[in-house]
Write an enzyme that holds these catalytic residues in place. Structure first.
Site, PDB file in Angstrom:
ATOM      1  N   LEU A 197       0.831  -1.201   0.000  1.00  0.00           N
ATOM      2  CA  LEU A 197       0.000   0.000   0.000  1.00  0.00           C
ATOM      3  C   LEU A 197       0.860   1.242   0.000  1.00  0.00           C
ATOM      4  O   LEU A 197       0.487   2.277  -0.529  1.00  0.00           O
ATOM      5  CB  LEU A 197      -0.898   0.018   1.237  1.00  0.00           C
ATOM      6  CG  LEU A 197      -2.015  -1.021   1.286  1.00  0.00           C
ATOM      7  CD1 LEU A 197      -2.683  -0.999   2.650  1.00  0.00           C
ATOM      8  CD2 LEU A 197      -3.037  -0.760   0.206  1.00  0.00           C
ATOM      9  N   GLY A 198       2.017   1.151   0.610  1.00  0.00           N
ATOM     10  CA  GLY A 198       2.896   2.298   0.687  1.00  0.00           C
ATOM     11  C   GLY A 198       4.112   1.947   1.502  1.00  0.00           C
ATOM     12  O   GLY A 198       4.143   0.919   2.193  1.00  0.00           O
ATOM     13  N   LYS A 225       1.626  -3.299   8.837  1.00  0.00           N
ATOM     14  CA  LYS A 225       2.823  -2.466   8.766  1.00  0.00           C
ATOM     15  C   LYS A 225       3.995  -3.262   9.314  1.00  0.00           C
ATOM     16  O   LYS A 225       3.945  -3.760  10.427  1.00  0.00           O
ATOM     17  CB  LYS A 225       2.609  -1.195   9.593  1.00  0.00           C
ATOM     18  CG  LYS A 225       3.756  -0.233   9.501  1.00  0.00           C
ATOM     19  CD  LYS A 225       3.317   1.165   9.873  1.00  0.00           C
ATOM     20  CE  LYS A 225       4.135   2.190   9.108  1.00  0.00           C
ATOM     21  NZ  LYS A 225       3.497   3.478   9.048  1.00  0.00           N
ATOM     22  N   ASP A 250       3.728  12.250  15.876  1.00  0.00           N
ATOM     23  CA  ASP A 250       3.997  12.335  14.443  1.00  0.00           C
ATOM     24  C   ASP A 250       2.743  12.712  13.659  1.00  0.00           C
ATOM     25  O   ASP A 250       2.350  12.020  12.719  1.00  0.00           O
ATOM     26  CB  ASP A 250       4.583  11.009  13.946  1.00  0.00           C
ATOM     27  CG  ASP A 250       5.435  11.194  12.697  1.00  0.00           C
ATOM     28  OD1 ASP A 250       5.731  12.364  12.350  1.00  0.00           O
ATOM     29  OD2 ASP A 250       5.789  10.194  12.074  1.00  0.00           O
ATOM     30  N   GLY A 298       6.442   6.172   6.617  1.00  0.00           N
ATOM     31  CA  GLY A 298       7.118   6.177   7.900  1.00  0.00           C
ATOM     32  C   GLY A 298       7.314   4.814   8.544  1.00  0.00           C
ATOM     33  O   GLY A 298       6.369   4.073   8.750  1.00  0.00           O
ATOM     34  N   PHE A 299       8.546   4.493   8.813  1.00  0.00           N
ATOM     35  CA  PHE A 299       8.963   3.342   9.615  1.00  0.00           C
ATOM     36  C   PHE A 299       8.846   1.989   8.930  1.00  0.00           C
ATOM     37  O   PHE A 299       9.272   0.999   9.475  1.00  0.00           O
ATOM     38  CB  PHE A 299       8.216   3.292  10.947  1.00  0.00           C
ATOM     39  CG  PHE A 299       8.252   4.592  11.678  1.00  0.00           C
ATOM     40  CD1 PHE A 299       9.460   5.081  12.159  1.00  0.00           C
ATOM     41  CD2 PHE A 299       7.104   5.327  11.868  1.00  0.00           C
ATOM     42  CE1 PHE A 299       9.507   6.284  12.828  1.00  0.00           C
ATOM     43  CE2 PHE A 299       7.150   6.539  12.541  1.00  0.00           C
ATOM     44  CZ  PHE A 299       8.354   7.022  13.019  1.00  0.00           C
ATOM     45  N   GLY A 300       8.248   1.928   7.800  1.00  0.00           N
ATOM     46  CA  GLY A 300       8.214   0.611   7.165  1.00  0.00           C
ATOM     47  C   GLY A 300       7.177   0.517   6.077  1.00  0.00           C
ATOM     48  O   GLY A 300       6.461   1.469   5.778  1.00  0.00           O
ATOM     49  N   VAL A 321       3.818  -0.926   4.226  1.00  0.00           N
ATOM     50  CA  VAL A 321       2.466  -1.293   4.633  1.00  0.00           C
ATOM     51  C   VAL A 321       1.844  -2.141   3.526  1.00  0.00           C
ATOM     52  O   VAL A 321       1.898  -1.772   2.355  1.00  0.00           O
ATOM     53  CB  VAL A 321       1.594  -0.054   4.879  1.00  0.00           C
ATOM     54  CG1 VAL A 321       0.227  -0.462   5.419  1.00  0.00           C
ATOM     55  CG2 VAL A 321       2.274   0.883   5.847  1.00  0.00           C
TER      56      VAL A 321
END
Ligand SMILES: *[C@@H]1O[C@H](CO)[C@@H](O)[C@H](O)[C@H]1NC(C)=O
Ligand SMILES: *[C@@H]1O[C@H](CO)[C@@H](O)[C@H](O)[C@H]1NC(C)=O
Ligand SMILES: *[C@@H]1O[C@H](CO)[C@@H](O)[C@H](O)[C@H]1NC(C)=O
Ligand SMILES: *[C@@H]1O[C@H](CO)[C@@H](O)[C@H](O)[C@H]1NC(C)=O
Ligand SMILES: *[C@@H]1O[C@H](CO)[C@@H](O)[C@H](O)[C@H]1NC(C)=O
Ligand SMILES: *[C@@H]1O[C@H](CO)[C@@H](O)[C@H](O)[C@H]1NC(C)=O
Ligand SMILES: *[C@@H]1O[C@H](CO)[C@@H](O)[C@H](O)[C@H]1NC(C)=O
Length: 664
Positions: A345-346, A368, A464, A349-351, A353
Site C-alpha cells: 500500500l505504501g 505495517k 507524528d 514512515g517506519f516501514g 504497509v
C-alpha cells in the site's frame, strides 16, 4: 557249465546288493531324466519347470531283496527338496514323491493328481510294485488327501496307506512343529525301512535342524510283497497347471545300512524367491526406493526447518497477557499473500504497509512491517501499542494487534480504503478534497488528538501528526494513524545523544532542542498540518538547491500583508468558506508558536474549530516572525541523521547547541 554261469550271475548280483550313493548336488550325476526334469547349471535337480511333469532316476538297478529268502532288504535314503510356488496364488502344483519302481522312469504315470507316479487305470493295482513317499501340497479329496500339506506312504496306490500333516518332532521333547511344504524353503526327508522289523519310518525336518529322533510316520509293513528283486529309485513330480517348481538339492541312498549323510554346505543354492522379477526389484527397485525415501525425508526435513524459520516468531513471557492482540506471523503471511509487492500500500514512515485479508474472518487489514533491531524498550512499546489498541475513537485508525519477529514488528490495522490524506493535497493530485471535506478532516483530527491528550485515562502523545499519517476511511472521515511509532525510535541508548524522530517541518523547536515530545509538540505539528491542508503544500518545500520555502513563514507573511487568504490552495477554486479558511490558517499560525505555552491546547483548538469561542486576535499574542520558529534543515548535523533518504521524510538528529539560542 550253465549252472556255473548262473552262479556267476548270482555272485555278481550279490556284489551289487550293498549299494550306496551320495549326491551333494547333481552336477556330476548321471541321472535318468524324463519329462521336463533337468539339472540346472548349479547342480539343482529341477523336476518341474513351473509346469509339466518330470522324473529323475538313479540310472542303475538296485537289488532290494535277498535272492535266497525273497525278503526285502533294509534300506535308507535321505534327500533335501524344495517346492517353490510361482508368482500366482500359492496353490502349489501337487507334490513330489520318492519312488521305488520296477522300471527306470514311470511310463504310465502322467496325471497331475497322481504325482506322475500312477494313472487313473493302474492306480491301486497290486501289480504296480511301486512304493512311494509323497510330499503333497495339494488336496485331492478323490484320493483321500487329508489336507493340502501332508506326507504319505503310498503302496501301489496314491491313496496313502498312512499320511500325516507335514511337520516334525523337535529334539529334546520340543513338541510337534508344523512345516509348510509350499514355503519354498528346503527341507530334508529320511525314508528308512527295517527289513527285519518290517517297519517303514518317514522323517521330515527343516534343513537347519538335526534329524528329529522321532519319525513323522512309522508304519509296520512288509515290503517284500511290494518290491521286486531289482528295482529303480528316483523321484517323480508334477506341477500341472499350477505354476510350481520342484527341486531336489541332494540325495543319498544305501541298502542294508544307513544312508550317507549329506553335506548340507555343499548343496547347490536355490534361486531367489520370485525369480528375476524379484531380483530386479531387489537390486534396482529397493536401492532406488531407499534413496528416494532418504531424499524425501531430507527434503521434508529441510522444508520443515525452512517453514519453521519462515514463520518463526518472537514470543516472550511478558507477552502472554496480550494473547488476543497477537497475530500469528503465518496468518499475516497468508493474509498478505506472502507480503508480495502487489499488496504493497505504501512504504512511508517506519516501514512498508501491505494490504491483506485475514483468512479466518475475511477482514480487510493493513499490515505495517516495522524493522526494529533492538529489543530494548520493546516491552514498554508493545505495552503502549496494546493500550493504544484499546483506544476507541471514530477518528483513530483501529489497531487490531501485532506480531513480533526477530528484528521486526508487525502492526495490524483496519484497512482504510481511501489511503492517506497527503495524496489528495500536493504534487498535482488526481483527486483533491473540497473545502467541506477538508474542514471535516481537520475537525476529525482535532477531535482525535483531543481524545488522546485529554479524554483518555492516560495522556497519549502522538508524536507524528502530519498529513501522510492521516488516513481516510470509505466515507473520507479522517483517521489518525501511526501513533506511538516514533516513540519506538525515541528510546535513546545514550541520553546525551537522544535521537529525535519526527518529521522536519512538523517538529516543534523545543522538541528538537530538548528531545522530549509533549502535547505541546503535538499541537505544533497539528498547526503545520492545518496550514498544509488549507494551502495544499508541504510544511517545507525545497524550490531551489538551497532555498527552502517554509510554509508557516509564508502564511505569516500573507497575514502580515493582511491577505491571509492569499495562501489558500488554488485547487480549491472559489468553493470555500472564507471564514473557515481564515480560521484554519490563523489557528495554524497560532499552533506554530515557538513558545509551547503560547500554543492553544487541543481542547481549545476543538472549541475554536467548532466556533464555540472566537479565536483570539493574533496581533494581541505578539506573534511575530521571530515567534514562528520551525526546525530548519540548516543548523542540523546531517551526519547525525540516522534515517536518511531511505526512510523518506523521516529524520532524526542530534540537537545542536546552536539551536538552543533559537528559543525565546
Ligand atoms: C559305499 O559303497 C562302497 C562300495 O561300493 C563302500 O566302499 C563304502 O564304504 C560304502 N559307504 C557307506 C557309507 O556305506
Ligand atoms: C523351463 O526352463 C527353460 C530353461 O531353464 C526355460 O527356457 C523355459 O522357459 C522354462 N519353461 C517354463 C514353462 O518356465
Ligand atoms: C549314464 O547312465 C546311462 C544309463 O542310464 C549309461 O548308459 C551311461 O553310460 C552312463 N554314463 C556315465 C558317464 O556314467
Ligand atoms: C540272504 O538270506 C540268507 C538266509 O537268511 C542269508 O544267509 C544271506 O546272508 C542273505 N543275503 C544277503 C545278501 O543279505
Ligand atoms: C497307465 O499305466 C500303465 C503302466 O505304465 C500303462 O500300461 C497304461 O497304459 C496306463 N494307462 C493309461 C490310460 O495311460
Ligand atoms: C499345525 O497344523 C494343524 C493342521 O495341519 C493345525 O490344526 C495346527 O493348529 C497347526 N499348529 C500350529 C502350531 O500351527
Ligand atoms: C523307526 O522308528 C521307531 C520309533 O522311533 C524306532 O524304534 C525304529 O528303530 C525306527 N526304525 C528305523 C529303521 O529307523
Amino acid at each position: 557249465m550253465f549252472f556255473k554261469l548262473v552262479i556267476v550271475i548270482l555272485v555278481s548280483l550279490a556284489a551289487a546288493e550293498d549299494l550306496n550313493f551320495t549326491y551333494n548336488g547333481f552336477l556330476s550325476a548321471n541321472l535318468s531324466l524324463d519329462g521336463v526334469a533337468q539339472v540346472t547349471s548349479n547342480g539343482l535337480l529341477k523336476l518341474t519347470n513351473d509346469t509339466g511333469l518330470g522324473h529323475a532316476f538313479y540310472p542303475n538297478p538296485v537289488t532290494f531283496k535277498n535272492s535266497s529268502t525273497a525278503a526285502a532288504f533294509s534300506f535308507s535314503t535321505t534327500f533335501v527338496f524344495a517346492i517353490r510356488p510361482g508368482l500366482g496364488p500359492r496353490l502349489g502344483g501337487h507334490g513330489i514323491a520318492f519312488v521305488i519302481a520296477p522300471t527306470r522312469g514311470l511310463p504310465g504315470g502322467f496325471q497331475n493328481q497322481y504325482l506322475g507316479v500312477f494313472n487313473e487305470t493302474n492306480n491301486g493295482n497290486a501289480n504296480n510294485h511301486i512304493f512311494a513317499v509323497e510330499l503333497d501340497s495339494f488336496q485331492d479329496p478323490e484320493l483321500g488327501d487329508i489336507n493340502n500339506n501332508h506326507v504319505g506312504i503310498d503302496i501301489n496306490d496314491l491313496r496313502s496307506v498312512n499320511s500325516t500333516p507335514a511337520g516334525y518332532h523337535a529334539l529334546n521333547n520340543g513338541g510337534f512343529r508344523n512345516l509348510t511344504l509350499l514355503s519354498g524353503q528346503p527341507m530334508q526327508v529320511w525314508v528308512e525301512y527295517d527289513g527285519i522289523q518290517k517297519q517303514i519310518n518317514v522323517t521330515l525336518g527343516p534343513i537347519n535342524v538335526d534329524k528329529p529322533h522321532i519319525p513323522l510316520m512309522s508304519l509296520k509293513y512288509d515290503l517284500s510283497t511290494v518290491l521286486n528283486m531289482i528295482m529303480y529309485v528316483g523321484f517323480s513330480s508334477t506341477a500341472g497347471s499350477l505354476v510350481t517348481s520342484h527341486y531336489v538339492l541332494g540325495w543319498s541312498f544305501e541298502t542294508n545300512g544307513q544312508a550317507p549323510e549329506l553335506v548340507l554346505s555343499q548343496l547347490p543354492k536355490l534361486p531367489r524367491i520370485g525369480g528375476k522379477k524379484i531380483s530386479n526389484f531387489l537390486t534396482i527397485g529397493v536401492p532406488v526406493m531407499s534413496v528416494s525415501l532418504v531424499l524425501l525425508a531430507i527434503s521434508s526435513l529441510i522444508y520443515a526447518i525452512r517453514r519453521k524459520k519462515k514463520f518463526a516468531e518472537l514470543l516472550e513471557d511478558w507477552e502472554l497477557e496480550y494473547g488476543p492482540q497477537r497475530f500469528k506471523y503465518k496468518e499475516l503471511y497468508m493474509a498478505t499473500k506472502g507480503f508480495r509487492e502487489k499488496e504493497l500500500l505504501g512504504s512511508g514512515g517506519f516501514g512498508k504497509v501491505y494490504k491483506g485479508i485475514l483468512p479466518s474472518s475475511k477482514t480487510e487489514i493493513a499490515v505495517k512491517r516495522v524493522s526494529h533491531e533492538s529489543r530494548q524498550g520493546m516491552k514498554e512499546f508493545v505495552a503502549e501499542i496494546i493500550s493504544i489498541g484499546r483506544l476507541r475513537h471514530r477518528n483513530l485508525v483501529p489497531l487490531l494487534g501485532y506480531c513480533r519477529r526477530k528484528g521486526e514488528l508487525l502492526l495490524v490495522y483496519d484497512y482504510m480504503p481511501n489511503g492517506s490524506l497527503d495524496k489528495y493535497l500536493y504534487d498535482q493530485p488526481v483527486v483533491t478534497l473540497n473545502w467541506r471535506q477538508r474542514f471535516r478532516v481537520i475537525k476529525g483530527v482535532a477531535s482525535a488528538l483531543f481524545y488522546l491528550h485529554e479524554e483518555w485515562e492516560q495522556v497519549v502523545v502522538h508524536r507524528d501528526v502530519k498529513a501522510s499519517n492521516i488516513l481516510l476511511d470509505s466515507e473520507f472521515n479522517a483517521r489518525l494513524g501511526d501513533f506511538g511509532l516514533a516513540r519506538l525510535y525515541d528510546h535513546g541508548k545514550d541520553p546525551k545523544t537522544t535521537r529525535i524522530v519526527g518529521t522536519l517541518g512538523y517538529l516543534a523547536p523545543e522538541h528538537a532542542r530538548l528531545g522530549r515530545a509533549t502535547t505541546h509538540t503535538d499541537v505544533f505539528s497539528f498547526g503545520a498540518f492545518l496550514l498544509e491542508v488549507a494551502c495544499g503544500r508541504r510544511p517545507i518545500e525545497t524550490q531551489d538547491q538551497d532555498l527552502d520555502v517554509v510554509l508557516v513563514d509564508w502564511v505569516f507573511s500573507c497575514w502580515k500583508r493582511s491577505n491571509i487568504l492569499e495562501a489558500i490552495d488554488l485547487n480549491l477554486g472559489s468553493e470555500f468558506v472564507a471564514e473557515e479558511v481564515e480560521l484554519v490558517l490563523k489557528l495554524g499560525l497560532l499552533c506554530s508558536h515557538s513558545e509551547p505555552s503560547a500554543r492553544p491546547s487541543m481542547r481549545q483548538v476543538v472549541h475554536y474549530l467548532e466556533g464555540d469561542i472566537p479565536l483570539p486576535e493574533l496581533s494581541s499574542l505578539g506573534l511575530s516572525s521571530g515567534g514562528l520558529k520551525v526546525a530548519h534543515r540548516e543548523g542540523f548535523d546531517d551526519s547525525a541523521m540516522s534515517y536518511p533518504s531511505s526512510m523518506g521524510k523521516e529524520m532524526s538528529y542530534v540537537p545542536e547547541s546552536s539551536l538552543l539560542s533559537g528559543g525565546r
